[in-house]
Scaffold this motif. Sequence first.
Motif, PDB file in Angstrom:
ATOM      1  N   ALA A 154      10.813   8.590  -2.800  1.00 53.02           N
ATOM      2  CA  ALA A 154       9.762   7.872  -2.898  1.00 53.02           C
ATOM      3  C   ALA A 154      10.279   6.065  -2.356  1.00 53.02           C
ATOM      4  CB  ALA A 154       9.212   6.734  -4.178  1.00 53.02           C
ATOM      5  N   ILE A 155      10.989   5.715  -1.969  1.00 55.00           N
ATOM      6  CA  ILE A 155      12.060   4.245  -1.566  1.00 55.00           C
ATOM      7  C   ILE A 155      12.433   4.718   0.124  1.00 55.00           C
ATOM      8  CG2 ILE A 155      13.990   2.812  -1.339  1.00 55.00           C
ATOM      9  CD1 ILE A 155      11.778   2.539  -3.683  1.00 55.00           C
ATOM     10  N   ALA A 156      12.409   6.414   0.008  1.00 54.29           N
ATOM     11  CA  ALA A 156      12.941   6.744   1.867  1.00 54.29           C
ATOM     12  C   ALA A 156      11.488   6.607   2.153  1.00 54.29           C
ATOM     13  CB  ALA A 156      13.505   7.851   1.800  1.00 54.29           C
ATOM     14  N   ALA A 157      10.007   7.225   1.664  1.00 51.89           N
ATOM     15  CA  ALA A 157       9.055   7.438   2.203  1.00 51.89           C
ATOM     16  C   ALA A 157       8.496   5.194   2.930  1.00 51.89           C
ATOM     17  CB  ALA A 157       8.377   8.242   0.996  1.00 51.89           C
ATOM     18  N   VAL A 158       9.229   4.924   1.927  1.00 51.71           N
ATOM     19  CA  VAL A 158       8.230   3.414   1.857  1.00 51.71           C
ATOM     20  C   VAL A 158       9.020   2.846   3.144  1.00 51.71           C
ATOM     21  CG1 VAL A 158       8.088   0.641   0.830  1.00 51.71           C
ATOM     22  CG2 VAL A 158       7.675   3.040  -0.341  1.00 51.71           C
ATOM     23  N   PHE A 179       0.836  -0.807   0.069  1.00 47.45           N
ATOM     24  CA  PHE A 179       0.089  -0.278   0.037  1.00 47.45           C
ATOM     25  C   PHE A 179       0.721   1.428   0.642  1.00 47.45           C
ATOM     26  CE2 PHE A 179      -2.632   2.920   2.513  1.00 47.45           C
ATOM     27  CZ  PHE A 179      -3.585   3.877   1.347  1.00 47.45           C
ATOM     28  N   THR A 180       1.415   1.083   0.717  1.00 48.98           N
ATOM     29  CA  THR A 180       2.649   2.394   1.045  1.00 48.98           C
ATOM     30  C   THR A 180       3.286   2.154  -0.190  1.00 48.98           C
ATOM     31  OG1 THR A 180       2.740   1.910   3.358  1.00 48.98           O
ATOM     32  CG2 THR A 180       4.133   3.410   2.326  1.00 48.98           C
ATOM     33  N   ALA A 181       3.708   1.359  -0.675  1.00 50.70           N
ATOM     34  CA  ALA A 181       4.157   1.538  -1.909  1.00 50.70           C
ATOM     35  C   ALA A 181       4.282   1.872  -3.002  1.00 50.70           C
ATOM     36  CB  ALA A 181       5.316   0.717  -2.136  1.00 50.70           C
ATOM     37  N   LEU A 182       2.494   1.818  -3.275  1.00 52.97           N
ATOM     38  CA  LEU A 182       1.695   2.231  -4.699  1.00 52.97           C
ATOM     39  C   LEU A 182       1.482   3.918  -4.131  1.00 52.97           C
ATOM     40  CD1 LEU A 182      -0.626   1.222  -6.654  1.00 52.97           C
ATOM     41  CD2 LEU A 182      -2.350   1.314  -4.619  1.00 52.97           C
ATOM     42  N   THR A 192       4.174  12.655   4.550  1.00 51.71           N
ATOM     43  CA  THR A 192       4.633  11.771   3.684  1.00 51.71           C
ATOM     44  C   THR A 192       4.673  11.262   2.059  1.00 51.71           C
ATOM     45  OG1 THR A 192       5.084  10.401   5.732  1.00 51.71           O
ATOM     46  CG2 THR A 192       4.900   9.152   4.031  1.00 51.71           C
ATOM     47  N   PHE A 193       3.770  11.846   2.064  1.00 56.76           N
ATOM     48  CA  PHE A 193       2.735  11.590   0.373  1.00 56.76           C
ATOM     49  C   PHE A 193       3.555  12.537  -0.762  1.00 56.76           C
ATOM     50  CE2 PHE A 193      -0.249  12.037  -3.501  1.00 56.76           C
ATOM     51  CZ  PHE A 193      -0.452  10.991  -4.007  1.00 56.76           C
TER      52      PHE A 193
END
Length: 154
Positions: free
Chosen positions: A109-113, A27-30, A145-146
């Motif tokens: 984006a990877i850091a957010a995941v 979900f977070t990766a999406l 985060t988004f």
Amino acid sequence: MSKSRVAFEEESLSRSPHVDVLLLFLFTALLSLCGLSSGPSLSDHEAIIAQGARQIRQGEGWMIPKVGDAPFIRKPPLPFWLTAVTSTIVDPPGLDPPVSPRAARFPSAIAAVLTTMLIYALGRSMYGHRIGVLCGVVMGTCAGTFFFAHEAQV
């Protein structure tokens, strides 16, 4: 105990915690990875990161990144390095210029995941699995985060 509480506890015990973690990760990766290349063009700071990574890809300044002719020593070089590596993976080989907006934004984006998964792990270690998942969902769906997952910012 009431019937509803017993049913809730049985339902939560019937599903594997690994499934919850996998769903949270997906979900977070999406949310973080979708739409990286669409959207506004690179902002000033994002363009600086992309230009420094472009020059690294062209063979200039691995140790001290350059933006134009000037060395860029105001910030650590990690974003430039990550963007250059991501560009070699994400972008097609013949792309000119060699760093796309998607490659520039991909490390954020990877850091957010990874941050969301870290928040899950911290919540789980302190309060248990269910609270950890809830913390991860809150972190993954947070507007900050988004927003920052789609920006090439340090």
